[in-house]
Design a protein around this motif. Sequence first.
Motif, PDB file in Angstrom:
ATOM      1  N   GLY A 125      -6.037  13.357 -23.570  1.00 16.34           N
ATOM      2  CA  GLY A 125      -5.651  11.954 -23.469  1.00 16.34           C
ATOM      3  C   GLY A 125      -4.506  11.782 -22.485  1.00 16.34           C
ATOM      4  N   VAL A 126      -3.509  12.660 -22.579  1.00 16.33           N
ATOM      5  CA  VAL A 126      -2.377  12.632 -21.642  1.00 16.33           C
ATOM      6  C   VAL A 126      -2.865  12.874 -20.213  1.00 16.33           C
ATOM      7  CG1 VAL A 126      -0.253  13.821 -20.957  1.00 16.33           C
ATOM      8  CG2 VAL A 126      -0.693  13.327 -23.376  1.00 16.33           C
ATOM      9  N   ILE A 127      -3.810  13.806 -20.054  1.00 10.56           N
ATOM     10  CA  ILE A 127      -4.341  14.106 -18.715  1.00 10.56           C
ATOM     11  C   ILE A 127      -5.041  12.888 -18.132  1.00 10.56           C
ATOM     12  CG2 ILE A 127      -6.042  15.471 -17.439  1.00 10.56           C
ATOM     13  CD1 ILE A 127      -5.406  17.799 -19.315  1.00 10.56           C
ATOM     14  N   PHE A 128      -5.844  12.211 -18.930  1.00  8.18           N
ATOM     15  CA  PHE A 128      -6.530  11.015 -18.451  1.00  8.18           C
ATOM     16  C   PHE A 128      -5.533   9.964 -17.962  1.00  8.18           C
ATOM     17  CE2 PHE A 128     -10.806  11.827 -20.394  1.00  8.18           C
ATOM     18  CZ  PHE A 128     -11.545  11.486 -19.262  1.00  8.18           C
ATOM     19  N   ILE A 129      -4.540   9.703 -18.768  1.00 11.19           N
ATOM     20  CA  ILE A 129      -3.547   8.701 -18.382  1.00 11.19           C
ATOM     21  C   ILE A 129      -2.790   9.157 -17.136  1.00 11.19           C
ATOM     22  CG2 ILE A 129      -1.402   7.566 -19.076  1.00 11.19           C
ATOM     23  CD1 ILE A 129      -2.470   7.576 -21.948  1.00 11.19           C
ATOM     24  N   GLY A 130      -2.432  10.453 -17.097  1.00 12.27           N
ATOM     25  CA  GLY A 130      -1.722  10.986 -15.940  1.00 12.27           C
ATOM     26  C   GLY A 130      -2.509  10.832 -14.648  1.00 12.27           C
ATOM     27  N   ILE A 131      -3.809  11.130 -14.703  1.00 12.42           N
ATOM     28  CA  ILE A 131      -4.653  10.990 -13.518  1.00 12.42           C
ATOM     29  C   ILE A 131      -4.690   9.544 -13.046  1.00 12.42           C
ATOM     30  CG2 ILE A 131      -7.051  11.074 -12.697  1.00 12.42           C
ATOM     31  CD1 ILE A 131      -7.442  13.574 -14.358  1.00 12.42           C
ATOM     32  N   GLU A 132      -4.847   8.629 -13.993  1.00 12.39           N
ATOM     33  CA  GLU A 132      -4.929   7.211 -13.624  1.00 12.39           C
ATOM     34  C   GLU A 132      -3.608   6.720 -13.029  1.00 12.39           C
ATOM     35  OE1 GLU A 132      -7.453   5.561 -13.331  1.00 12.39           O
ATOM     36  OE2 GLU A 132      -8.968   6.407 -14.651  1.00 12.39           O
ATOM     37  N   VAL A 133      -2.480   7.171 -13.590  1.00 18.17           N
ATOM     38  CA  VAL A 133      -1.169   6.772 -13.069  1.00 18.17           C
ATOM     39  C   VAL A 133      -0.980   7.289 -11.644  1.00 18.17           C
ATOM     40  CG1 VAL A 133       1.325   7.104 -13.300  1.00 18.17           C
ATOM     41  CG2 VAL A 133      -0.064   6.562 -15.314  1.00 18.17           C
ATOM     42  N   VAL A 134      -1.308   8.560 -11.421  1.00 19.69           N
ATOM     43  CA  VAL A 134      -1.160   9.157 -10.083  1.00 19.69           C
ATOM     44  C   VAL A 134      -2.062   8.451  -9.083  1.00 19.69           C
ATOM     45  CG1 VAL A 134      -1.556  11.232  -8.707  1.00 19.69           C
ATOM     46  CG2 VAL A 134      -0.426  11.409 -10.932  1.00 19.69           C
ATOM     47  N   TYR A 135      -3.312   8.197  -9.472  1.00 19.19           N
ATOM     48  CA  TYR A 135      -4.248   7.517  -8.571  1.00 19.19           C
ATOM     49  C   TYR A 135      -3.721   6.137  -8.184  1.00 19.19           C
ATOM     50  CZ  TYR A 135      -8.250  10.681  -8.429  1.00 19.19           C
ATOM     51  OH  TYR A 135      -9.088  11.727  -8.158  1.00 19.19           O
ATOM     52  N   LYS A 136      -3.112   5.439  -9.150  1.00 17.56           N
ATOM     53  CA  LYS A 136      -2.626   4.089  -8.881  1.00 17.56           C
ATOM     54  C   LYS A 136      -1.375   4.113  -8.019  1.00 17.56           C
ATOM     55  CE  LYS A 136      -1.511  -0.270 -11.187  1.00 17.56           C
ATOM     56  NZ  LYS A 136      -1.408  -0.983 -12.498  1.00 17.56           N
ATOM     57  N   LEU A 137      -0.437   5.007  -8.345  1.00 17.90           N
ATOM     58  CA  LEU A 137       0.817   5.071  -7.596  1.00 17.90           C
ATOM     59  C   LEU A 137       0.595   5.514  -6.157  1.00 17.90           C
ATOM     60  CD1 LEU A 137       3.263   6.617 -10.247  1.00 17.90           C
ATOM     61  CD2 LEU A 137       3.155   4.247  -9.464  1.00 17.90           C
ATOM     62  N   LYS A 138      -0.279   6.474  -5.965  1.00 17.70           N
ATOM     63  CA  LYS A 138      -0.526   7.015  -4.622  1.00 17.70           C
ATOM     64  C   LYS A 138      -1.696   6.339  -3.928  1.00 17.70           C
ATOM     65  CE  LYS A 138       1.522  11.565  -5.359  1.00 17.70           C
ATOM     66  NZ  LYS A 138       1.375  13.034  -5.141  1.00 17.70           N
ATOM     67  N   ASP A 139      -2.327   5.397  -4.630  1.00 12.42           N
ATOM     68  CA  ASP A 139      -3.461   4.661  -4.075  1.00 12.42           C
ATOM     69  C   ASP A 139      -4.519   5.618  -3.513  1.00 12.42           C
ATOM     70  OD1 ASP A 139      -4.902   2.365  -3.482  1.00 12.42           O
ATOM     71  OD2 ASP A 139      -4.086   2.226  -1.451  1.00 12.42           O
ATOM     72  N   ILE A 140      -4.883   6.604  -4.310  1.00 13.33           N
ATOM     73  CA  ILE A 140      -5.868   7.605  -3.899  1.00 13.33           C
ATOM     74  C   ILE A 140      -7.267   7.005  -3.929  1.00 13.33           C
ATOM     75  CG2 ILE A 140      -6.906   9.850  -4.457  1.00 13.33           C
ATOM     76  CD1 ILE A 140      -4.214  10.645  -5.670  1.00 13.33           C
ATOM     77  N   LYS A 141      -7.995   7.174  -2.848  1.00 20.12           N
ATOM     78  CA  LYS A 141      -9.353   6.655  -2.759  1.00 20.12           C
ATOM     79  C   LYS A 141     -10.353   7.797  -2.954  1.00 20.12           C
ATOM     80  CE  LYS A 141      -7.765   2.611  -1.612  1.00 20.12           C
ATOM     81  NZ  LYS A 141      -7.803   1.485  -2.588  1.00 20.12           N
ATOM     82  N   PRO A 142     -11.454   7.544  -3.634  1.00 16.45           N
ATOM     83  CA  PRO A 142     -12.462   8.602  -3.830  1.00 16.45           C
ATOM     84  C   PRO A 142     -13.102   9.009  -2.506  1.00 16.45           C
ATOM     85  CG  PRO A 142     -13.300   6.478  -4.578  1.00 16.45           C
ATOM     86  CD  PRO A 142     -11.849   6.281  -4.291  1.00 16.45           C
ATOM     87  N   LYS A 143     -13.364  10.304  -2.363  1.00 13.20           N
ATOM     88  CA  LYS A 143     -13.988  10.820  -1.143  1.00 13.20           C
ATOM     89  C   LYS A 143     -15.511  10.822  -1.240  1.00 13.20           C
ATOM     90  CE  LYS A 143     -10.055  13.933  -0.385  1.00 13.20           C
ATOM     91  NZ  LYS A 143      -9.627  15.350  -0.293  1.00 13.20           N
ATOM     92  N   VAL A 144     -16.030  10.893  -2.453  1.00  9.82           N
ATOM     93  CA  VAL A 144     -17.480  10.969  -2.655  1.00  9.82           C
ATOM     94  C   VAL A 144     -17.919   9.812  -3.546  1.00  9.82           C
ATOM     95  CG1 VAL A 144     -19.404  12.412  -3.411  1.00  9.82           C
ATOM     96  CG2 VAL A 144     -17.291  13.483  -2.563  1.00  9.82           C
ATOM     97  N   LYS A 145     -18.769   8.949  -2.992  1.00 14.13           N
ATOM     98  CA  LYS A 145     -19.225   7.777  -3.741  1.00 14.13           C
ATOM     99  C   LYS A 145     -20.724   7.799  -4.006  1.00 14.13           C
ATOM    100  CE  LYS A 145     -15.570   4.763  -1.930  1.00 14.13           C
ATOM    101  NZ  LYS A 145     -15.261   3.480  -1.242  1.00 14.13           N
ATOM    102  N   ARG A 146     -21.435   8.732  -3.343  1.00 14.12           N
ATOM    103  CA  ARG A 146     -22.891   8.830  -3.542  1.00 14.12           C
ATOM    104  C   ARG A 146     -23.279  10.289  -3.713  1.00 14.12           C
ATOM    105  NH1 ARG A 146     -25.892   5.865   1.216  1.00 14.12           N
ATOM    106  NH2 ARG A 146     -24.630   7.370   2.384  1.00 14.12           N
TER     107      ARG A 146
END
Length: 284
Positions: A125-146
Amino acid sequence: MNAIILVVILAIVEGITEFLPVSSTGHMILVNQLIGGEYLSPTFINSFLIIIQLGAILSVVVYFWKDISPFVGTKKEFGLRLQLWMKIIVGVLPAMVIGLLLDDIIDKYFMNNTLIIAITLIVYGVIFIGIEVVYKLKDIKPKVKRFAGLKYRTAFLIGLFQCLAMIPGTSRSGATIIGALLLGLSRPLAAEFSFYLAIPTMFGATALKLLKNGLAFTEMEWSYLALGSAIAFVVAYIVIKWFMDFIKKRSFASFGLYRIILGIAVIILLHSVSYTHLTLPTNR
């Protein structure tokens, strides 16, 4: 409470939680320990908790049939579909090998360990929240969408993450989605690939349980398996549709928060039960 009601409750829990990153096996074990009593034998429950997941997995086949079916009109479409299944097979290889090697150990030390379930609920649960926080703060975009951009190496690495879910409370979908997100997949693609990996993984897990425990179920136990699988199928189909719509607009943070709250609640309950046992007066 009787055996049939318990089967229905466990099947509903399985259908709801199988594809959400919250651990279906962990939830079913907790529910069975909370209300199960002696309605079903420990040996049968061990098989039941795995086998009824097959009903939920069949809902994936039905829901995504148009996307995974090999029966397509052109050679190009068939080639793309073949590549998809090759990536699924590559992704499931780690679970096949490690599952065969560690199945007995996991059954013996982890399957009914409530504290382990609580800890893994919290940790991931902590990992999930951590990933989402990092993605939002650093505005990380996915590299693979298909799926066309999903490499075989990446599929294999996601499969390694799936092996983490052999510990109850981890969540098979949760582990694979975390791995997929860390490896650059978009949320919808991560969830969809997690669902696809579930098809051969759970078929294999069911076959392994049947081979190990045999087919020596009573007629009543077979009816419980059939009922549980049918209910899990219907409930899971509804949940898949909701989940795929959910992740297009929302993050996985809410699931992380739910896992943490549930894990803490289980630990408090365990501590409370242990304290009660220690302080109960004895007759002299």
